[in-house]
Design a protein around this motif. Structure first.
Motif, PDB file in Angstrom:
ATOM      1  N   ASP A 304      20.516 -18.147  -3.702  1.00 30.11           N
ATOM      2  CA  ASP A 304      21.762 -18.028  -3.832  1.00 30.11           C
ATOM      3  C   ASP A 304      22.978 -18.847  -4.672  1.00 30.11           C
ATOM      4  N   LYS A 305      22.130 -18.936  -5.707  1.00 25.00           N
ATOM      5  CA  LYS A 305      23.001 -18.600  -6.593  1.00 25.00           C
ATOM      6  C   LYS A 305      23.632 -17.878  -7.576  1.00 25.00           C
ATOM      7  N   PHE A 306      22.505 -16.404  -7.303  1.00 22.80           N
ATOM      8  CA  PHE A 306      23.175 -15.634  -7.642  1.00 22.80           C
ATOM      9  C   PHE A 306      23.978 -14.696  -7.159  1.00 22.80           C
ATOM     10  N   ILE A 307      24.203 -15.104  -5.857  1.00 17.84           N
ATOM     11  CA  ILE A 307      25.170 -14.188  -5.265  1.00 17.84           C
ATOM     12  C   ILE A 307      25.947 -14.795  -5.024  1.00 17.84           C
ATOM     13  N   ASN A 308      26.290 -16.385  -5.299  1.00 20.04           N
ATOM     14  CA  ASN A 308      27.666 -17.158  -5.646  1.00 20.04           C
ATOM     15  C   ASN A 308      28.317 -16.852  -6.972  1.00 20.04           C
ATOM     16  N   GLU A 309      27.470 -16.330  -7.948  1.00 25.95           N
ATOM     17  CA  GLU A 309      27.788 -15.847  -8.725  1.00 25.95           C
ATOM     18  C   GLU A 309      28.270 -14.444  -9.202  1.00 25.95           C
ATOM     19  N   GLY A 316      30.216  -7.823  -3.625  1.00 23.13           N
ATOM     20  CA  GLY A 316      29.517  -8.175  -2.647  1.00 23.13           C
ATOM     21  C   GLY A 316      29.005  -7.883  -2.816  1.00 23.13           C
ATOM     22  N   THR A 317      27.348  -8.957  -2.139  1.00 28.77           N
ATOM     23  CA  THR A 317      25.495  -8.717  -2.032  1.00 28.77           C
ATOM     24  C   THR A 317      25.857  -9.356  -0.673  1.00 28.77           C
ATOM     25  N   SER A 318      24.705  -9.297   0.043  1.00 29.55           N
ATOM     26  CA  SER A 318      24.212  -9.487   0.839  1.00 29.55           C
ATOM     27  C   SER A 318      22.595 -10.062   1.319  1.00 29.55           C
ATOM     28  N   VAL A 319      22.024 -10.088   1.916  1.00 30.20           N
ATOM     29  CA  VAL A 319      20.278 -10.705   2.037  1.00 30.20           C
ATOM     30  C   VAL A 319      20.130  -9.702   3.416  1.00 30.20           C
ATOM     31  N   ASP A 340       4.042 -18.459   8.841  1.00 32.75           N
ATOM     32  CA  ASP A 340       2.949 -18.010   9.583  1.00 32.75           C
ATOM     33  C   ASP A 340       3.205 -16.750   8.431  1.00 32.75           C
ATOM     34  N   PHE A 341       4.321 -15.844   8.024  1.00 30.82           N
ATOM     35  CA  PHE A 341       4.081 -14.524   7.564  1.00 30.82           C
ATOM     36  C   PHE A 341       4.436 -14.822   6.370  1.00 30.82           C
ATOM     37  N   PRO A 342       3.642 -15.277   5.280  1.00 28.76           N
ATOM     38  CA  PRO A 342       3.915 -15.428   4.211  1.00 28.76           C
ATOM     39  C   PRO A 342       4.474 -14.896   2.456  1.00 28.76           C
ATOM     40  N   VAL A 343       4.265 -13.349   3.206  1.00 33.12           N
ATOM     41  CA  VAL A 343       4.310 -11.827   2.247  1.00 33.12           C
ATOM     42  C   VAL A 343       6.244 -11.939   2.328  1.00 33.12           C
ATOM     43  N   ALA A 344       6.346 -11.785   4.012  1.00 33.40           N
ATOM     44  CA  ALA A 344       7.897 -12.234   4.096  1.00 33.40           C
ATOM     45  C   ALA A 344       8.393 -13.182   3.518  1.00 33.40           C
ATOM     46  N   GLU A 345       8.181 -14.172   3.734  1.00 29.95           N
ATOM     47  CA  GLU A 345       8.754 -15.586   3.326  1.00 29.95           C
ATOM     48  C   GLU A 345       8.952 -15.235   2.080  1.00 29.95           C
ATOM     49  N   ARG A 346       8.154 -14.892   0.803  1.00 32.68           N
ATOM     50  CA  ARG A 346       7.576 -14.735  -0.383  1.00 32.68           C
ATOM     51  C   ARG A 346       8.920 -14.008  -0.156  1.00 32.68           C
ATOM     52  N   VAL A 347       9.289 -12.731   0.437  1.00 34.14           N
ATOM     53  CA  VAL A 347      10.609 -11.551   0.240  1.00 34.14           C
ATOM     54  C   VAL A 347      11.434 -12.124   0.039  1.00 34.14           C
ATOM     55  N   PHE A 348      11.997 -12.789   1.370  1.00 35.31           N
ATOM     56  CA  PHE A 348      13.083 -13.232   1.799  1.00 35.31           C
ATOM     57  C   PHE A 348      13.312 -13.895   0.667  1.00 35.31           C
ATOM     58  N   ARG A 349      12.914 -15.460   0.221  1.00 36.00           N
ATOM     59  CA  ARG A 349      13.522 -16.021  -0.831  1.00 36.00           C
ATOM     60  C   ARG A 349      13.699 -15.264  -2.156  1.00 36.00           C
ATOM     61  N   SER A 350      13.348 -14.306  -2.359  1.00 33.59           N
ATOM     62  CA  SER A 350      13.929 -14.133  -3.333  1.00 33.59           C
ATOM     63  C   SER A 350      15.291 -12.595  -3.510  1.00 33.59           C
ATOM     64  N   ILE A 351      15.072 -12.341  -2.362  1.00 33.13           N
ATOM     65  CA  ILE A 351      15.302 -10.611  -2.293  1.00 33.13           C
ATOM     66  C   ILE A 351      16.853 -11.054  -2.101  1.00 33.13           C
ATOM     67  N   VAL A 352      18.166  -9.698  -2.782  1.00 32.14           N
ATOM     68  CA  VAL A 352      19.447  -9.453  -2.630  1.00 32.14           C
ATOM     69  C   VAL A 352      20.159  -7.929  -2.727  1.00 32.14           C
ATOM     70  N   SER A 353      20.986  -7.635  -1.915  1.00 30.61           N
ATOM     71  CA  SER A 353      21.243  -6.511  -1.783  1.00 30.61           C
ATOM     72  C   SER A 353      22.045  -6.064  -2.936  1.00 30.61           C
ATOM     73  N   LEU A 354      22.420  -4.841  -3.568  1.00 30.29           N
ATOM     74  CA  LEU A 354      23.710  -4.654  -3.956  1.00 30.29           C
ATOM     75  C   LEU A 354      24.333  -3.822  -3.723  1.00 30.29           C
ATOM     76  N   ARG A 370      27.518  -5.001 -15.483  1.00 30.38           N
ATOM     77  CA  ARG A 370      27.595  -6.020 -15.794  1.00 30.38           C
ATOM     78  C   ARG A 370      27.381  -7.295 -15.693  1.00 30.38           C
ATOM     79  N   CYS A 371      28.254  -7.582 -15.150  1.00 30.51           N
ATOM     80  CA  CYS A 371      27.639  -8.838 -13.652  1.00 30.51           C
ATOM     81  C   CYS A 371      26.756  -9.541 -13.463  1.00 30.51           C
TER      82      CYS A 371
END
Length: 379
Positions: A304-309, A316-319, A340-354, A370-371
């Motif tokens: 979330d800090k990355f998205i703000n930066e 613009g980015t998204s999740v 319940d679904f640990p893989v999806a949760e783990r991916v969600f916590r760190s994923i961001v789309s460029l 560069r950003c």
């Protein structure tokens, strides 16, 4: 200098503008000849026998479930890692969405998880081709055949993508649903399409998408202005307009080129971001992705800090996506919970789309890279 690079932007040219103008001048704005032409062109492009246009991919998914007879007491298996529309349509049919986990490399549905969740009430599997990359349909279709299940492909991200066998996505499942929302590989503003090879289901879809009546206005117009129609079922209002279909015809002609542009942008990111502490997108061998999204995973930096930066720098980015089992409605209604679904949760916590769309130039891409490096690898 701060550049302004939105997360997504539809690729619209003078061809689409001229096509819409022609429809406006024709006096026939709703579903008519252009929609018929669009359906035929899309079916030919995909390699399916039939294509049925709708006003959204959500409508396409809902109608697909309805024509397969999915209803109260039934269960439909789908990944938790998808947009809420995929599951909402199951709920609206009165059925239960049964979530499963995802593959940690592709973020697509995990076939092994599917088999574990099948019960006597399971009637169908919805496969989501995440980010434009086809899921492992060979395994999914084998499971479906073993247990006598129907398969609906949610190809909202995957127009123009190809399976391992070289066929375009839309030619394997019982029904495949595409999205033409403004951010998708091709757009009609809002819109969707269902591809299939079953003529009986295609006819039923056409009836259900427009109030359940036997003839739409275009057919009545063609048949000597006959006003007469019959109400066959209590249908819905899910038809597209000729305005949307006119845009779709022009977008379809550009789709392969637009997907190639997105692939080149993905390759640029792959080359210039590979020295950072992030996980780059993985694409399975032998398939062709539509590259609708370019999702990275941050190993150490807060997402979330990355998205703000990035936003401070004008990018613009998204999740994509919050796992549905973590959302309020699905926790409350179906008793899903965190863990319940640990893989999806783990991916969600760190994923961001460029950003990844055809209008991005090398200058734009240099700035995005560069950003990202300024944030993740400060001097």
């Amino acid at each position: 200098m701060v550049m302004n690079i939105p997360f997504a932007r539809p690729y619209i040219t003078q061809e689409e503008i001229r096509a819409v103008t022609e429809v406006l001048k024709s006096g026939w704005l709703s579903m008519g000849e252009k929609t018929v032409m669009f359906e035929r062109a899309f079916a030919e492009y995909i390699g399916s026998k039939y294509a049925v246009a709708t006003n959204s991919c959500t409508s396409a998914l809902f109608l697909s479930l309805k024509v397969l007879g999915i209803g109260r007491g039934d269960e439909v298996i789908l990944p938790t890692f998808t947009f809420t529309a995929t599951a909402n349509t199951v709920v609206h049919c009165g059925a239960k969405p049964v979530f499963v986990d995802i593959d940690e490399k592709t973020y697509n549905i995990d076939p092994d998880s599917v088999e574990e969740r099948i019960t006597d009430n399971t009637k169908a599997i919805i496969v989501v081709h995440y980010a434009g990359q086809p899921a492992d349909m060979r395994k999914i279709m084998k499971i479906a055949k073993t247990y006598g299940l129907k398969v609906i492909e949610d190809a909202a991200h995957a127009a123009g993508a190809k399976y391992e066998n070289g066929k375009k996505v839309g030619a394997l499942g019982n029904l495949t649903c595409f999205s033409f929302y403004a951010t998708k590989p091709m757009t009609t503003g809002e819109g969707g399409m269902i591809t299939l090879d079953d003529g009986y289901l295609a006819d039923k879809l056409r009836i259900l998408r427009l109030h359940g009546i036997s003839k739409d206005a275009w057919k009545r117009y063609l048949e000597n202005n006959s006003w007469y129609y019959e109400v066959i079922e209590a249908g819905y209002k899910c038809n597209p307009t000729d305005l949307a279909s006119a845009i779709g015809l022009e977008q379809l002609r550009k789709l392969d080129w637009m997907n190639t542009r997105r692939k080149k942008i993905a390759e640029y990111y792959n080359e210039h971001l590979n020295d950072l502490d992030i996980i780059l997108p993985y694409v399975r061998p032998k398939i062709e992705s539509a590259y609708h999204l370019y999702p990275i995973r941050l190993v150490k930096y807060n997402r979330d800090k990355f998205i703000n930066e990035m936003a401070k720098r004008g990018v613009g980015t998204s999740v994509h996506f919050m796992p549905l089992h973590l959302t309020r409605f699905y926790r409350k209604m179906f008793k899903y919970k965190k863990g319940d679904f640990p893989v999806a949760e783990r991916v969600f916590r760190s994923i961001v789309s460029l950003p990844i769309y055809p209008q991005l130039t090398e200058r734009h891409l240099e700035y995005v890279v560069r950003c990202v490096k300024e944030i993740l690898k400060p001097r």
